[in-house]
Design a protein around this motif. Sequence first.
Motif, short mmCIF file in Angstrom:
data_model
loop_
_atom_site.label_atom_id
_atom_site.label_comp_id
_atom_site.label_asym_id
_atom_site.label_seq_id
_atom_site.Cartn_x
_atom_site.Cartn_y
_atom_site.Cartn_z
N CYS A 48 85.71 52.55 19.18
CA CYS A 48 84.71 51.81 19.18
C CYS A 48 83.83 52.36 19.97
O CYS A 48 83.86 52.67 21.02
N LYS A 49 82.69 52.60 19.42
CA LYS A 49 81.50 53.43 20.11
C LYS A 49 80.59 52.27 20.38
O LYS A 49 80.08 51.49 19.62
N SER A 50 80.35 51.83 21.91
CA SER A 50 79.40 50.88 22.27
C SER A 50 78.29 51.22 23.07
O SER A 50 78.42 51.98 24.09
N SER A 74 83.32 44.74 30.20
CA SER A 74 83.27 44.94 28.64
C SER A 74 84.66 45.36 28.39
O SER A 74 85.34 45.01 27.24
N GLU A 75 84.68 46.56 29.00
CA GLU A 75 86.26 47.35 28.78
C GLU A 75 87.47 46.41 28.80
O GLU A 75 88.32 46.40 27.97
N GLY A 76 87.31 45.48 29.77
CA GLY A 76 88.48 44.36 30.08
C GLY A 76 88.60 43.57 28.75
O GLY A 76 89.71 43.23 28.46
N VAL A 77 87.57 43.28 28.32
CA VAL A 77 87.54 42.34 26.96
C VAL A 77 87.98 43.06 25.87
O VAL A 77 88.98 42.61 25.30
N TYR A 78 87.58 44.45 25.87
CA TYR A 78 88.27 44.90 24.56
C TYR A 78 89.68 45.34 24.74
O TYR A 78 90.56 45.46 23.97
N LYS A 79 90.08 45.79 25.80
CA LYS A 79 91.45 45.75 26.11
C LYS A 79 92.37 44.68 25.79
O LYS A 79 93.63 44.82 25.21
N ALA A 80 91.85 43.48 26.15
CA ALA A 80 92.54 42.25 25.95
C ALA A 80 92.75 42.10 24.44
O ALA A 80 93.93 41.64 23.95
N VAL A 81 91.55 42.47 23.62
CA VAL A 81 91.72 42.22 22.12
C VAL A 81 92.54 43.25 21.67
O VAL A 81 93.49 42.85 20.87
N GLU A 82 92.80 44.47 22.13
CA GLU A 82 93.30 45.43 21.89
C GLU A 82 94.75 44.98 21.69
O GLU A 82 95.59 45.28 20.86
N ALA A 83 95.27 44.76 22.94
CA ALA A 83 96.54 44.23 23.41
C ALA A 83 97.30 43.21 22.38
O ALA A 83 98.23 43.06 21.93
N TYR A 84 96.29 42.01 22.09
CA TYR A 84 96.59 41.16 21.03
C TYR A 84 96.73 41.34 19.76
O TYR A 84 97.82 41.05 19.24
N LEU A 85 96.02 42.25 19.18
CA LEU A 85 96.10 42.95 17.99
C LEU A 85 97.24 43.76 17.68
O LEU A 85 98.03 43.76 16.57
N LEU A 86 97.57 44.69 18.90
CA LEU A 86 98.72 45.27 18.79
C LEU A 86 99.87 44.64 18.65
O LEU A 86 100.96 44.90 17.94
N ALA A 87 100.14 43.41 19.37
CA ALA A 87 101.16 42.56 19.34
C ALA A 87 101.11 41.68 18.27
O ALA A 87 102.42 41.07 17.89
N ASN A 88 99.95 41.58 17.32
CA ASN A 88 99.91 40.75 16.47
C ASN A 88 99.27 41.40 15.17
O ASN A 88 98.04 40.96 14.72
N PRO A 89 100.03 42.44 14.58
CA PRO A 89 99.22 43.17 13.67
C PRO A 89 98.76 42.40 12.52
O PRO A 89 97.96 42.95 11.65
N ASP A 90 99.43 41.28 12.07
CA ASP A 90 98.86 40.59 10.89
C ASP A 90 97.95 39.50 11.16
O ASP A 90 97.39 38.77 10.37
N ALA A 91 97.38 39.63 12.22
CA ALA A 91 96.51 38.51 12.80
C ALA A 91 95.00 38.56 12.02
O ALA A 91 94.30 37.69 11.79
N CYS A 92 94.74 39.73 11.55
CA CYS A 92 93.56 39.91 10.79
C CYS A 92 93.64 40.09 9.21
O CYS A 92 92.58 40.50 8.42
N ASN A 93 94.85 39.82 8.86
CA ASN A 93 94.83 40.04 7.34
C ASN A 93 94.62 38.57 6.51
O ASN A 93 94.62 37.60 7.08
#
Length: 93
Positions: A48-50, A74-93
């Motif tokens: 992500c380029k911000s 801002s990096e803290g927010v992205y890291k939290a989202v990344e951690a959630y998505l890695l732990a829940n790979p089907d969250a956005c399907n």
Amino acid sequence: MKHQIGGHDDKNLSYSYNLIEGGPLGDKLEKISYDNKFEAAAGGGSLCKSTMKFYTVGDYVITEDEIKAQIKGSEGVYKAVEAYLLANPDACN
């Protein structure tokens, strides 16, 4: 905090928004604009380029330390989202 959505571009995997009220704005910042673009990473995954643009109140000049603090937040927010998505790979399907 109050955000204003600027728009998104599905084709270019980008979106923009403004922070217009609350949070880190205080009495020195009118708003902060964020432009984000996602690209494929060489080793898989994505990058992500911000870009952040700061709009100050009056003639206030934002310091380098204040900018670094905003980036860190801002990096803290992205890291939290990344951690959630890695732990829940089907969250956005």
